[in-house]
Scaffold this motif. Sequence first.
Motif, PDB file in Angstrom:
ATOM      1  N   ASP A 116     -43.184  35.575 -13.663  1.00 57.46           N
ATOM      2  CA  ASP A 116     -41.869  35.009 -13.976  1.00 57.46           C
ATOM      3  C   ASP A 116     -40.910  36.132 -14.341  1.00 57.46           C
ATOM      4  O   ASP A 116     -41.326  37.208 -14.787  1.00 57.46           O
ATOM      5  CB  ASP A 116     -41.970  34.007 -15.128  1.00 57.46           C
ATOM      6  N   VAL A 158     -36.609  36.786 -15.866  1.00 54.14           N
ATOM      7  CA  VAL A 158     -35.316  36.277 -16.305  1.00 54.14           C
ATOM      8  C   VAL A 158     -34.368  37.463 -16.441  1.00 54.14           C
ATOM      9  O   VAL A 158     -34.720  38.499 -17.008  1.00 54.14           O
ATOM     10  CB  VAL A 158     -35.430  35.508 -17.646  1.00 54.14           C
ATOM     11  N   ALA A 206     -36.128  23.366 -17.364  1.00 57.53           N
ATOM     12  CA  ALA A 206     -34.808  23.995 -17.426  1.00 57.53           C
ATOM     13  C   ALA A 206     -33.974  23.272 -18.466  1.00 57.53           C
ATOM     14  O   ALA A 206     -34.053  22.045 -18.607  1.00 57.53           O
ATOM     15  CB  ALA A 206     -34.112  23.951 -16.064  1.00 57.53           C
ATOM     16  N   ASP A 240     -40.929  24.183 -10.113  1.00 56.80           N
ATOM     17  CA  ASP A 240     -39.813  24.755 -10.877  1.00 56.80           C
ATOM     18  C   ASP A 240     -38.574  23.915 -10.665  1.00 56.80           C
ATOM     19  O   ASP A 240     -38.460  23.155  -9.698  1.00 56.80           O
ATOM     20  CB  ASP A 240     -39.558  26.201 -10.439  1.00 56.80           C
ATOM     21  N   HIS A 248     -34.055  24.022 -11.459  1.00 53.35           N
ATOM     22  CA  HIS A 248     -32.871  24.783 -11.887  1.00 53.35           C
ATOM     23  C   HIS A 248     -31.681  23.845 -12.006  1.00 53.35           C
ATOM     24  O   HIS A 248     -31.412  23.047 -11.111  1.00 53.35           O
ATOM     25  CB  HIS A 248     -32.541  25.898 -10.897  1.00 53.35           C
ATOM     26  N   ASP A 267     -27.789  23.481 -12.016  1.00 57.96           N
ATOM     27  CA  ASP A 267     -26.524  24.101 -11.626  1.00 57.96           C
ATOM     28  C   ASP A 267     -25.391  23.469 -12.429  1.00 57.96           C
ATOM     29  O   ASP A 267     -24.619  24.164 -13.078  1.00 57.96           O
ATOM     30  CB  ASP A 267     -26.302  23.914 -10.130  1.00 57.96           C
ATOM     31  N   THR A 327     -33.573  29.511  -8.478  1.00 60.98           N
ATOM     32  CA  THR A 327     -32.463  29.934  -9.313  1.00 60.98           C
ATOM     33  C   THR A 327     -31.167  29.594  -8.593  1.00 60.98           C
ATOM     34  O   THR A 327     -31.188  29.147  -7.443  1.00 60.98           O
ATOM     35  CB  THR A 327     -32.540  31.448  -9.607  1.00 60.98           C
ATOM     36  N   ASP A 343     -26.446  30.210  -8.689  1.00 61.80           N
ATOM     37  CA  ASP A 343     -25.290  30.932  -9.217  1.00 61.80           C
ATOM     38  C   ASP A 343     -24.314  30.014  -9.941  1.00 61.80           C
ATOM     39  O   ASP A 343     -23.228  30.434 -10.311  1.00 61.80           O
ATOM     40  CB  ASP A 343     -24.562  31.665  -8.092  1.00 61.80           C
ATOM     41  N   SER A 358     -41.343  33.992  -8.745  1.00 63.94           N
ATOM     42  CA  SER A 358     -40.199  33.610  -9.568  1.00 63.94           C
ATOM     43  C   SER A 358     -38.968  34.348  -9.079  1.00 63.94           C
ATOM     44  O   SER A 358     -39.067  35.396  -8.431  1.00 63.94           O
ATOM     45  CB  SER A 358     -40.468  33.928 -11.043  1.00 63.94           C
ATOM     46  N   THR A 364     -34.567  35.191 -10.104  1.00 67.33           N
ATOM     47  CA  THR A 364     -33.446  35.093 -11.028  1.00 67.33           C
ATOM     48  C   THR A 364     -32.196  35.635 -10.353  1.00 67.33           C
ATOM     49  O   THR A 364     -32.282  36.492  -9.460  1.00 67.33           O
ATOM     50  CB  THR A 364     -33.731  35.863 -12.337  1.00 67.33           C
ATOM     51  N   TYR A 365     -31.044  35.140 -10.772  1.00 65.89           N
ATOM     52  CA  TYR A 365     -29.758  35.552 -10.188  1.00 65.89           C
ATOM     53  C   TYR A 365     -28.980  36.354 -11.218  1.00 65.89           C
ATOM     54  O   TYR A 365     -28.891  35.963 -12.385  1.00 65.89           O
ATOM     55  CB  TYR A 365     -28.955  34.324  -9.754  1.00 65.89           C
ATOM     56  N   THR A 367     -36.477  38.867  -7.357  1.00 64.31           N
ATOM     57  CA  THR A 367     -37.653  38.015  -7.318  1.00 64.31           C
ATOM     58  C   THR A 367     -38.909  38.851  -7.528  1.00 64.31           C
ATOM     59  O   THR A 367     -38.972  40.007  -7.089  1.00 64.31           O
ATOM     60  CB  THR A 367     -37.727  37.233  -5.988  1.00 64.31           C
TER      61      THR A 367
END
Length: 375
Positions: free
Chosen positions: A56, A58, A197, A239, A241, A243, A289, A291, A337, A339-340, A349
Amino acid sequence: MTRRLPRRVLALCAGGLLLSVFHPPAAHADPVTPPVAEAWQAPTSARLNSDGSLSDVVGISSSDIWAVGQESVWDIWQSRGAIAHWNGTAWSEVGIRNDPTGAGLLRSVAAASPDRLWAVGEGHDGMPYLAVGDGSAFDRVIVDKLHVGDWLGGVAAVPGRMAAVGRRDKQPLILAETGGKWKLTQLKGKGMLYGVALAGKSDGWAVGDNGGRPLIAKLSGGRWKAVAAPDIPGGYLRDVHIDTSKRVLAVGGVYQKSGKVSPLILSWNGKKWSRVAAAGGDVRLYGVTGDRKGHFWISGVDMDRPGEAFMFRYDGRTVKALRGADGAAPRTIRLQSVTYLPSTGTVLTVGHVVDANGRYTDVIERFGTPERTEP
């Protein structure tokens, strides 16, 4: 012989006069810098010890990134959880101060702020492992409500609140912390939760499966409750996410009788969950993930083309596969995993590469435009 003027355009103006509007030759024009296309960049590594894997990641900023995983994957006696940090220049391992034995495996990491981080996984003592970080190191947290046999697979955090999900006695488990107070919730029925999340103290989603179909739970009014999910036999979710409150994405797969797994993407529109069409023969999806502008990236592995780094990108309308270059030697790249990073528009990733001999190496892949300093 008539000489043609370079790039001349004639225009008719009021009064009937013909005027020549002159455009200079290209050689005399201002130089134009072509746009730099997004692409997979050269893979890197946190350089974990032998047989290391990252599970993972972050990203708080482009110079503050945390990843967790495991070292010595094949050795049950020597394996230990790993925590890695990117400071903008290099990756380094970070220890757990009050527990010299450490975790056996860390599955998930989350950040409420730069100095409030959480990690969950498995302890060598049979207990679920929970650690809190202050931005420089981590400390193990003992929660009386947890006991041997409990399992934690995912964690999420926002300022003032943390939620970890998993399983107890074949039932979905949610452990929440708010202001130093702990609350444990078990959902009715069989199943387990893998991903969670949070979008605020009172808004969240958790996903998993009940052993045969997708399982989804929602946080509303301070309480977690299971909600209706699409009836997909063989389906599971790994998972989720958020937005916006009306735009949430959950990812996983559907087991087929052939043994292959078809990709599963579910979208929440504020009223119901629905399936998003995604092509793939044997695609395992692990992380998602976004934006917060309606664009999502989903990490995983395409078992039909395992040597390539693989992600899906979803723009709210279509799902597109993003593939890296295939390696010369037989290998499998599993990106677990993603992340942005808003400051650079970069998607980071993490996961592992397994070579032909079954040896693991942690891997960090970056998709976006090139930068001078890359995590």
